[in-house]
Scaffold this motif. Sequence first.
Motif, PDB file in Angstrom:
ATOM      1  N   LYS A 116       0.775  -1.280  -0.263  1.00 21.33           N
ATOM      2  CA  LYS A 116      -0.139   0.094  -0.012  1.00 21.33           C
ATOM      3  C   LYS A 116       0.932   1.224  -0.040  1.00 21.33           C
ATOM      4  O   LYS A 116       1.468   1.623   1.003  1.00 21.33           O
ATOM      5  CB  LYS A 116      -0.792  -0.019   1.074  1.00 21.33           C
ATOM      6  N   LEU A 117       0.820   1.942  -1.021  1.00 18.50           N
ATOM      7  CA  LEU A 117       1.626   3.420  -1.071  1.00 18.50           C
ATOM      8  C   LEU A 117       0.763   4.446  -1.040  1.00 18.50           C
ATOM      9  O   LEU A 117      -0.374   4.333  -1.414  1.00 18.50           O
ATOM     10  CB  LEU A 117       2.176   3.132  -2.718  1.00 18.50           C
ATOM     11  N   ILE A 118       1.293   5.430  -0.530  1.00 16.28           N
ATOM     12  CA  ILE A 118       0.491   6.711  -0.315  1.00 16.28           C
ATOM     13  C   ILE A 118       1.347   7.780  -0.943  1.00 16.28           C
ATOM     14  O   ILE A 118       2.609   8.000  -0.340  1.00 16.28           O
ATOM     15  CB  ILE A 118       0.242   6.928   1.226  1.00 16.28           C
ATOM     16  N   ILE A 155      -5.644   4.551   5.535  1.00 20.95           N
ATOM     17  CA  ILE A 155      -4.964   3.796   4.252  1.00 20.95           C
ATOM     18  C   ILE A 155      -4.088   2.657   4.673  1.00 20.95           C
ATOM     19  O   ILE A 155      -4.201   1.535   4.336  1.00 20.95           O
ATOM     20  CB  ILE A 155      -4.288   4.762   3.352  1.00 20.95           C
ATOM     21  N   ARG A 156      -3.190   3.089   5.592  1.00 20.01           N
ATOM     22  CA  ARG A 156      -2.336   2.194   6.068  1.00 20.01           C
ATOM     23  C   ARG A 156      -2.852   0.955   6.792  1.00 20.01           C
ATOM     24  O   ARG A 156      -2.322  -0.100   6.631  1.00 20.01           O
ATOM     25  CB  ARG A 156      -1.239   2.924   7.186  1.00 20.01           C
ATOM     26  N   ASN A 159      -3.522  -2.317   4.792  1.00 21.25           N
ATOM     27  CA  ASN A 159      -2.337  -2.837   4.678  1.00 21.25           C
ATOM     28  C   ASN A 159      -1.228  -2.875   5.678  1.00 21.25           C
ATOM     29  O   ASN A 159      -0.276  -2.240   5.346  1.00 21.25           O
ATOM     30  CB  ASN A 159      -1.796  -3.299   3.306  1.00 21.25           C
ATOM     31  N   PRO A 160      -1.599  -3.139   6.933  1.00 26.30           N
ATOM     32  CA  PRO A 160      -0.548  -2.585   8.193  1.00 26.30           C
ATOM     33  C   PRO A 160       0.968  -3.170   7.986  1.00 26.30           C
ATOM     34  O   PRO A 160       1.673  -2.499   8.610  1.00 26.30           O
ATOM     35  CB  PRO A 160      -1.271  -3.060   9.421  1.00 26.30           C
ATOM     36  N   ASN A 161       0.818  -4.194   7.142  1.00 25.50           N
ATOM     37  CA  ASN A 161       2.439  -4.845   7.153  1.00 25.50           C
ATOM     38  C   ASN A 161       3.281  -4.318   6.123  1.00 25.50           C
ATOM     39  O   ASN A 161       4.458  -4.776   6.009  1.00 25.50           O
ATOM     40  CB  ASN A 161       2.325  -6.345   7.316  1.00 25.50           C
ATOM     41  N   ALA A 162       2.701  -3.857   5.154  1.00 28.94           N
ATOM     42  CA  ALA A 162       3.405  -3.400   3.836  1.00 28.94           C
ATOM     43  C   ALA A 162       3.048  -2.201   3.332  1.00 28.94           C
ATOM     44  O   ALA A 162       1.949  -2.175   2.525  1.00 28.94           O
ATOM     45  CB  ALA A 162       3.187  -4.654   2.938  1.00 28.94           C
ATOM     46  N   ASN A 163       3.333  -1.123   3.805  1.00 27.74           N
ATOM     47  CA  ASN A 163       2.917   0.222   3.338  1.00 27.74           C
ATOM     48  C   ASN A 163       4.000   1.273   3.239  1.00 27.74           C
ATOM     49  O   ASN A 163       5.148   1.032   3.891  1.00 27.74           O
ATOM     50  CB  ASN A 163       1.724   0.951   4.226  1.00 27.74           C
ATOM     51  N   PHE A 164       3.962   2.382   2.469  1.00 24.30           N
ATOM     52  CA  PHE A 164       4.969   3.222   2.467  1.00 24.30           C
ATOM     53  C   PHE A 164       4.348   4.572   2.003  1.00 24.30           C
ATOM     54  O   PHE A 164       3.580   4.491   1.132  1.00 24.30           O
ATOM     55  CB  PHE A 164       6.023   2.606   1.312  1.00 24.30           C
TER      56      PHE A 164
END
Length: 685
Positions: A116-118, A155-156, A159-164
């Motif tokens: 999950k990218l922001i 938003i994070r 997908n709490p284990n893979a976001n940036f």
Amino acid sequence: MKIRKSAIALAVATAFGCSVAAAQTAPVCPIPDTRANVFVGTLDTGVPNVDIDGTGPSTCTVNDRIDTASSYASQQAFIIAVTQAVNAIGALTDVQRAAIIAVAPQFDVRRFRPVKLIGFNDLHGNLEAPGGTFFGVPNALSGGVDYLASYAQAIRAKNPNANFMVHAGDLVGATPLISALFLDEPTIEVMNLLGVNLGADGLGNHEFDKGSAELLRLGRGGCATDPNVLKSPFQTCQGPFGPFAGAKFPLIAANVITASGGFLVPPYIVRTFNGVRVGFIAAVTETTPTVVTPTGVAGLTFQDEADSVNALVGQLRNRGVEAIVMVVHEGGSTSGQSGISGCGTLNGNIVDLVSRLDNAVDLVISGHTHQAYNCTLTNSTGRSIPVTQSGAFGRGLTEIDLWLDTRTRDVVKVDARNVIVDRRNTLIAPDASVAALVSHYKTRASTLASVLIGRISSDVTRTANRACEFQAGDLIAEAQLVATQPSGFGEAVVAFMNTGGVRADFTFAQISGTEQPGELTYGESFTVQPFGNSLVTMTLTGQDIYDVLAQQFTGCPNNQPFNRVMQVSSGFEYTWDNSLGIVPTGVTPTLANCSRIVPGSVKINGVAVDLAQSYRATMNNFMSTGGDGYTVFNRGTNRLGGALDIDALSDFLRGTLTPGTPYTPPALGRILRTADAGTSCPGTR
């Protein structure tokens, strides 16, 4: 065996962190997935995506209930989870449920994993909601970093284990008083709380406003000591955490090269998600030297954005990186766009840039043009890649699912959508720690910000006529002339103001504190002129004046990327013709053959400017050393420094505080244009 829906509802509620009561009534999502169809991972089921209970957009959609971010012990466990989730959604028909469930075995949930990218861009230190309508959200109801932080967290949480989280430049610079007064340290500290420390900031041109040394200080921390930066009224190390600690996130740029041949900051960073390494390469617009003070970028070279990124692809691959994201402070604008996540037709520098990218680049997060779009453009091989931008000033975020293949280590799909940071969203509460930090700085700035400096009788706007003159520019140029006219203060006869330095309108109805309509505060005026530039008066010849006026337009040797028509003080006038100065292909442009200025039209107090005569002219220090491409100002002699631009404006407006004497914008007419075919100001200010 049939499974009772009540049991499934309980299981789904537990899996998604909802209360049982919420699951049995109307489960809601702060940021629902509003894609048109239901997706199982990267696969489109063809089933329309609907609200779970059909009550409205705040209700979770089917896509929100199909969890592909969690780790599953087996493919069968995933199929069971999808089956349970869709069976619990009463808004689906049996046929639709069957269609969705049928796709689940086709998607290899253990091989294809999402990150999950922001993305966001051009915050410009807008810690508070900036105002203005943004895709239908009116007034000051979008933006503000307290809400932006909570939106990012929501938003994070998907997908709490893979976001940036990544910002695409102009995090600071051209900032409101609440940040600028404290040398933009508040913005860096807010970003540390916000969670950008999990990501990065790709540099933008405005990060160089106060020079590369100050940029690096914001990164590493420490109180400011440079007298050219720390001048009244600016302050340093005024935060609640003790001495300024600097950014807890990397500043990156691949195309900014120092005099010794190295990178000013790291060109990229690499992060690992689900065992797959992802590279983030940043680049700032190549035009940076033309839009910041030349002394601020002295000794630096800004290379081509696409070439710089392409040159690093091999290095990243040697590090085992196949998934590459470009973060670039360059962008475009759209026409025919429908909605914040639409595209229409995208034009601008970003189109050429992407067309030259190496095929290894999988996604471009852009900035600079303050637009919100979600587009695809073709790269150097003809492959379409996503290109996003979220708007500006913290009013929007881009939510991106970057799907990785754990076997090939490459990107297989990108899903992106823009989200408005809507302060009316009752499911989003402002982040308390961020709000407290903003409040701390607002309190410290409030005494200065609330001081009345003048009154206006009506809006004084940046709306340009066909000659590219506008009221706010006239006001600022006039204030600078008045400040530098007296003997000993410059003896100026004309003042020039760059249009890019006028950042907002003077608005009659704006109320920022306890003032009345029409009253201007220091804080409001600082928003219009946020750079803290000082005035410089110099001697120019009449020929110099003609030459610098020629440099305002494209096609001249200074390579203006777009037309930049300066605003001028009263008593100065000239006429330009857009049909003049068109240099034929193959002919070298000179300041003589590229000029659109009508010969003999430049006048000061009604008298034609003599090419051989000397004149005293004022401009800000940014322009005085060639900023915005006005390199002719470097010819100026007998230079005399002056007051800060905001102080000149305050002094000029002080007389309007007397009852019955508000500033009334005069009729436009200092800059004239012949009756050529154009009906509006050409180019971009």
